[in-house]
Design an enzyme around this catalytic site. Structure first.
Site, mmCIF file in Angstrom:
data_model
loop_
_atom_site.group_PDB
_atom_site.id
_atom_site.type_symbol
_atom_site.label_atom_id
_atom_site.label_comp_id
_atom_site.label_asym_id
_atom_site.label_seq_id
_atom_site.Cartn_x
_atom_site.Cartn_y
_atom_site.Cartn_z
ATOM 1 N N ASP A 81 1.054 -1.376 -0.370
ATOM 2 C CA ASP A 81 0.308 -0.322 0.184
ATOM 3 C C ASP A 81 1.017 1.296 -0.392
ATOM 4 O O ASP A 81 0.726 2.005 0.815
ATOM 5 C CB ASP A 81 -0.964 -0.248 1.366
ATOM 6 C CG ASP A 81 -1.825 0.969 0.897
ATOM 7 O OD1 ASP A 81 -2.395 1.261 -0.520
ATOM 8 O OD2 ASP A 81 -3.115 1.359 1.965
ATOM 9 N N ILE A 82 1.995 1.679 -0.680
ATOM 10 C CA ILE A 82 2.900 2.165 -1.091
ATOM 11 C C ILE A 82 1.734 3.742 -2.004
ATOM 12 O O ILE A 82 1.126 3.415 -2.885
ATOM 13 C CB ILE A 82 4.152 1.477 -1.583
ATOM 14 C CG1 ILE A 82 4.638 1.317 -1.175
ATOM 15 C CG2 ILE A 82 4.016 3.197 -1.418
ATOM 16 C CD1 ILE A 82 5.592 0.012 -1.679
#
Length: 268
Positions: free
Chosen positions: A102-103
């Site tokens: 979840d960058i």
């Protein structure tokens, strides 16, 4: 709020990842935790995670610049982006290999001008062999729950019954992040379009937009140079094996070292 056993497991997982990676450069540190039990004033127990005080998120900084009609200079962009990639590399180089999943700009904090990747609750084992429809559906649902759609790699949508997932999903997310920093004003390439008048317009990000053919043509190559534009294009390749790698040279087979590529761009 710890409302269910499932939420407690998720919180414990995030804390465990923090403790495993604590002290690594470009990752936010976990200073401590405190569970607040049920009491006369609290009907549901709470878990508090104490993190360092930071000036702002990368999303905040990009938004401020965009409102002013400004953008990051190339060297500042590359310095911050390299720090983001260095943080992600700690997951890819962990044993077993992990993936953050979840960058995005809101999960990158700036402290003393240095980027710190945070929010480790989405962390999963990177290399997964899918061998049944049941496994594929479970992984697809997990990705839907934990990976923001505008930064989610295409191989995490409708995962087939026979597939291999790797740490290359984070490279896709980093490619979206690079676009958001260079051209998107904080938006991924799947959240905005370039109109004929040269202005960027926000659009709804959909599954079909992400898995469709992305064109970066028209975005200002001259702003940061064609080499950065080319790197972004390769990071957003639909074939995971065509993307650069977060692994060390010795571990890479047929891919380029992403951190080394960014360092070379910084030296130009």
């Amino acid at each position: 709020l710890i409302q269910t056993d499932t939420i407690r497991e998720a919180i414990n997982h995030e804390i465990a990842v923090h403790r495993e990676l604590n002290g690594r450069a470009s990752l936010i540190s976990l200073i401590g935790t405190l569970e607040l039990p049920v009491s006369d004033r609290r009907s549901i127990p709470e878990m508090l995670l104490l993190l360092p005080l930071c000036e702002a998120s990368l999303a905040d900084i990009l938004l401020r610049k965009d409102v002013k009609g400004e953008h990051m200079g190339t060297q500042e962009l590359l310095r911050i982006f390299r720090g983001c990639c260095a943080g992600a590399s700690h997951f890819a180089r962990h044993s077993p290999k992990w993936v953050h999943r979840d960058i995005k700009p809101v999960n990158i904090m700036l402290r003393g001008g240095q980027p710190l990747l945070m929010d480790f609750g989405s962390t999963r084992e990177a290399r997964v062999e899918v061998r049944s429809r049941r496994e594929a559906l479970k992984l697809t649902d997990d990705a839907e729950d934990n990976c923001s759609i505008a930064y989610r790699a295409p191989e995490l949508f409708d995962i087939p019954s026979s597939a291999t997932l790797t740490e290359q999903t984070d490279v896709w997310s980093l490619g979206c992040l690079l676009f958001a920093m260079a051209y998107g004003g904080g938006f991924s390439p799947f959240e905005c379009v370039l109109h004929e008048d040269g202005r960027r317009r926000a659009v709804d990000c959909t599954h079909l937009r992400v898995i469709g053919q992305l064109s970066l043509a028209g975005w200002t190559r001259d702003r940061h140079g064609p080499a950065l534009h080319d790197l972004m294009h390769r990071m957003l390749a639909h074939d995971p094996e065509s993307r650069p790698s977060l692994l060390r040279d010795a571990e890479i087979e047929g891919k380029t070292d992403l951190l080394q590529e960014i360092s070379r761009l910084m030296d130009q």
